[in-house]
Design an enzyme around this catalytic site. Sequence first.
Site, PDB file in Angstrom:
ATOM      1  N   ASP A 155      13.794-113.962-142.670  1.00 48.76           N
ATOM      2  CA  ASP A 155      13.294-114.503-143.929  1.00 48.76           C
ATOM      3  C   ASP A 155      14.356-115.277-144.735  1.00 48.76           C
ATOM      4  OD1 ASP A 155      12.531-114.231-146.701  1.00 48.76           O
ATOM      5  OD2 ASP A 155      13.148-112.091-146.983  1.00 48.76           O
ATOM      6  N   ILE A 156      13.757-116.571-144.541  1.00 46.69           N
ATOM      7  CA  ILE A 156      14.787-117.803-145.646  1.00 46.69           C
ATOM      8  C   ILE A 156      14.932-117.419-146.938  1.00 46.69           C
ATOM      9  CG2 ILE A 156      13.970-119.353-143.640  1.00 46.69           C
ATOM     10  CD1 ILE A 156      12.236-120.595-146.254  1.00 46.69           C
TER      11      ILE A 156
ATOM     12  N   ASN B 198       9.002-126.070-144.144  1.00 49.59           N
ATOM     13  CA  ASN B 198       7.885-125.949-144.438  1.00 49.59           C
ATOM     14  C   ASN B 198       7.387-124.679-145.135  1.00 49.59           C
ATOM     15  OD1 ASN B 198       4.835-126.333-143.546  1.00 49.59           O
ATOM     16  ND2 ASN B 198       5.111-124.431-142.439  1.00 49.59           N
TER      17      ASN B 198
ATOM     18  N   TYR C 169       3.595-123.378-159.956  1.00 45.05           N
ATOM     19  CA  TYR C 169       3.679-123.741-158.537  1.00 45.05           C
ATOM     20  C   TYR C 169       4.170-125.281-158.502  1.00 45.05           C
ATOM     21  CZ  TYR C 169       2.271-125.358-153.747  1.00 45.05           C
ATOM     22  OH  TYR C 169       2.123-125.978-152.793  1.00 45.05           O
ATOM     23  N   GLY C 170       3.636-126.198-159.176  1.00 45.16           N
ATOM     24  CA  GLY C 170       3.804-127.526-159.388  1.00 45.16           C
ATOM     25  C   GLY C 170       5.255-127.790-159.615  1.00 45.16           C
ATOM     26  N   ALA C 171       5.902-127.042-160.663  1.00 45.81           N
ATOM     27  CA  ALA C 171       7.151-127.137-160.912  1.00 45.81           C
ATOM     28  C   ALA C 171       8.053-126.909-159.652  1.00 45.81           C
ATOM     29  CB  ALA C 171       7.262-126.225-162.029  1.00 45.81           C
TER      30      ALA C 171
ATOM     31  N   LYS D  94       7.470-127.490-156.778  1.00 42.84           N
ATOM     32  CA  LYS D  94       7.446-128.488-155.822  1.00 42.84           C
ATOM     33  C   LYS D  94       8.076-129.760-156.394  1.00 42.84           C
ATOM     34  CE  LYS D  94       5.566-126.536-152.147  1.00 42.84           C
ATOM     35  NZ  LYS D  94       5.821-126.429-150.836  1.00 42.84           N
TER      36      LYS D  94
END
Length: 249
Positions: free
Chosen positions: A60-61, A87, A151-153, A155
């Site tokens: 679990d990273i 990834n 989600y976009g924030a 990334k």
Amino acid sequence: MSLHGKSMVVTGAGTGIGRAVARALLAAGASVTLVGRRAGPLGEAADTEGGERALVHPADIGDASGARAAVEAAVERFGAVDGLVNNAGLARFAPIERADLADLTAMLDVNLLGPVRLIRAALPQLREREGAVVNVSSVGGALAMPGRALYGATKAALNSLTRSLARELAPHVRVNAVLPGPVDTPMYGDLGLDAQGTDDLIAGLVEATPLGRFGRPEEIAGWVCNLLDPETSGWVTGALVAIDGGRSA
């Protein structure tokens, strides 16, 4: 490619883009530590090409000790870490007034803190080996994303991290990111949407993509391998490479 004999760590390697990256690296002659939460899918991915050059490492990273253990396992098995592919990702979509802020915390932990932990853990090896990091981000971090803003924030934060670390870690470590558009992966079955919402999202994404289809994981994996390869991309760092069928054009 000059990836033969290199040691690579790939997170989220059991399915989708991560699996395609791991398989492409193994096919190019690299050794790969496949990291993910579930041993079963990791083992299936490793068995396809790997043999002795594939190490399955469930972890679990989202936990700092998990990131360190993944890097340590790669060094113990293969003697080094030459490249890191961040990834593993998590997506939860909802309009802002209905979004669960616990989902934002979870996304930040996987999409941003996970890469930070792994880069820190691998940094001594990457510096010694003149290595490379490739972060798998999203065009969602560069475009307006109504209904997907949180989600976009996360990334967008990963994109900023990529560019800043490219300068901070130069000249010994290269740091780049790929920004996929919509890609045919299991992620679309786990967005927190109902079936109709998922179908509407997919239809809208296809309509907004000039090439008129979802990408394939293998189409992203080739770019990741190129960015890891010092022969093809030895003078590339701080790049955010959109691979999105024209979605961001």
